[in-house]
Write a protein that holds these residues in place. Structure first.
Motif, PDB file in Angstrom:
ATOM      1  N   VAL A  99       0.422  -1.150   0.194  1.00 56.77           N
ATOM      2  CA  VAL A  99      -0.463   0.073  -0.375  1.00 56.77           C
ATOM      3  C   VAL A  99       0.980   1.490   0.000  1.00 56.77           C
ATOM      4  O   VAL A  99       0.520   2.505  -0.498  1.00 56.77           O
ATOM      5  N   LEU A 100       1.963   1.214   1.155  1.00 62.38           N
ATOM      6  CA  LEU A 100       2.541   2.885   0.860  1.00 62.38           C
ATOM      7  C   LEU A 100       3.954   2.309  -0.205  1.00 62.38           C
ATOM      8  O   LEU A 100       3.798   3.653  -0.873  1.00 62.38           O
ATOM      9  N   GLY A 101       3.732   1.823  -1.011  1.00 63.14           N
ATOM     10  CA  GLY A 101       4.567   1.565  -2.433  1.00 63.14           C
ATOM     11  C   GLY A 101       3.806   2.517  -3.441  1.00 63.14           C
ATOM     12  O   GLY A 101       4.395   2.857  -4.491  1.00 63.14           O
ATOM     13  N   SER A 102       2.658   1.868  -3.014  1.00 62.79           N
ATOM     14  CA  SER A 102       1.568   2.141  -4.584  1.00 62.79           C
ATOM     15  C   SER A 102       1.244   3.636  -3.976  1.00 62.79           C
ATOM     16  O   SER A 102       1.087   4.354  -4.975  1.00 62.79           O
ATOM     17  N   MET A 103       1.077   4.200  -2.856  1.00 61.31           N
ATOM     18  CA  MET A 103       0.503   5.423  -2.563  1.00 61.31           C
ATOM     19  C   MET A 103       1.428   6.360  -1.772  1.00 61.31           C
ATOM     20  O   MET A 103       0.426   7.331  -1.475  1.00 61.31           O
ATOM     21  N   ALA A 294       9.107   0.461   1.720  1.00 61.75           N
ATOM     22  CA  ALA A 294       8.243   0.472   0.817  1.00 61.75           C
ATOM     23  C   ALA A 294       8.706   1.362  -0.373  1.00 61.75           C
ATOM     24  O   ALA A 294       8.550   1.249  -2.079  1.00 61.75           O
ATOM     25  N   ARG A 295       9.364   2.459   0.006  1.00 63.32           N
ATOM     26  CA  ARG A 295       9.981   3.310  -0.655  1.00 63.32           C
ATOM     27  C   ARG A 295      10.873   2.987  -1.752  1.00 63.32           C
ATOM     28  O   ARG A 295      11.001   3.215  -3.473  1.00 63.32           O
ATOM     29  N   GLU A 296      11.847   1.499  -1.068  1.00 61.75           N
ATOM     30  CA  GLU A 296      13.065   1.087  -2.150  1.00 61.75           C
ATOM     31  C   GLU A 296      12.337   0.511  -2.718  1.00 61.75           C
ATOM     32  O   GLU A 296      12.573  -0.205  -4.066  1.00 61.75           O
TER      33      GLU A 296
END
Length: 298
Positions: A99-103, A294-296
């Motif tokens: 979810v964090l990677g997407s949003m 998530a950002r990586e």
């Protein structure tokens, strides 16, 4: 005609289209959630799914070896990591990082500060987990409270992205009136971030508990009885984060009259909440690893 203001119905239709176009959760994450929801699932079952995805494997190993768990020795085996973390925690890691990677990217934020938003979200997640501990909720379930707190305000992201100017006006209105942001969202857009959050949950086929959490975290009494404790705890953690300005998701004037009501619903005293202040600050630092992972992967 250009310049003609949108009606509330048109805005609602636009946000629905925006959320429908969002990427679905990956096949691996969907499979992880499906496997974890089976009562008979074992660590080996989960290992077989995750081992096929090198990115998720790396995320699990990075989390188990992070300061969030502070283990004395490095873990290099995926199977051992799953056993040590527990099936529930691995499921929540897969979901939250997806979810964090997407949003969670910078381009998702136009009217809200990305860093302040995620600091607020981490605070709510960390405190919700700590409150679950005070309530003697089993350790394997406490991670559910962290993830619920971390994701509770997801509905604000598409609103501030799709309707940047109107959302700025909602933020200003809530500041001028010293009122809650959901009320200002209703006035400016015709609906609030709880409605958008439910659309996201429906899109990703999230659990009933998370779906109701995204929809009702400002009104836990509207949730089904089975999910009311989780949502009330997150609502209380959210009120705390807003009152003490830990990060900001735009709601700078929460309804303080609700705090006593939430404490009563949860079965805690204000002292229980305030005594966690130092612990929460330390745990927010540790929980930053969720954002980093998530950002990586994004």
């Amino acid at each position: 005609m250009p310049g003609v203001p949108l009606t509330n119905e048109q805005r609602f239709a636009l946000i629905q289209k925006y959320i429908e176009r969002m990427p679905s959760l990956s096949t691996t994450v969907t499979k992880v959630l499906e496997v974890c929801n089976r009562p008979s699932t074992s660590a080996n079952d989960l290992n077989r799914v995750i081992a096929l995805d090198p990115v998720l494997t790396g995320q699990v190993l990075k989390l188990i070896n992070s300061a969030y768990y502070s283990l004395p020795n490095q873990i290099s085996s995926l199977t051992r990591a799953i056993i040590m973390l527990g099936i529930n925690t691995v499921k929540n890691l897969a979901l939250s990082t997806a979810v964090l990677g997407s949003m969670g990217r910078q381009d998702s934020f136009r009217s809200l500060s990305m860093d302040a938003f995620w600091t607020h979200s981490l605070c709510v997640g960390v405190l919700a987990k700590a409150l679950a501990g005070l309530k003697k909720i089993p350790g394997m379930m406490q991670e559910e409270f962290f993830v619920a707190g971390l994701l509770h305000d997801l509905g604000k992201i598409p609103l501030n992205n799709c309707f940047a100017e109107e959302y700025r006006q909602a933020l200003e209105l809530s500041t001028i009136e010293q009122g809650s942001l959901p009320k200002a969202e209703e006035i400016m857009l015709g609906f609030d971030h709880g409605h958008a959050g439910k659309m996201i949950a429906d899109k990703w086929q999230l659990s009933q508990a998370l779906t109701e959490l995204l929809r009702f975290h400002h009104s836990p009494e509207n949730a089904s009885p089975n999910n009311r404790q989780l949502i009330s705890v997150v609502a209380l953690a959210n009120a705390y984060a807003n009152l003490f300005d830990v990060g900001s998701a735009g709601d700078r004037f929460p309804d303080t009259s609700r705090v006593d009501e939430l404490l009563l619903q949860v079965g805690l005293k204000w002292h229980d909440l305030s005594s966690l202040h130092a612990v929460v600050e330390q745990e927010i630092e540790k929980a930053q690893v969720f954002l980093q992972i998530a950002r990586e992967a994004a």
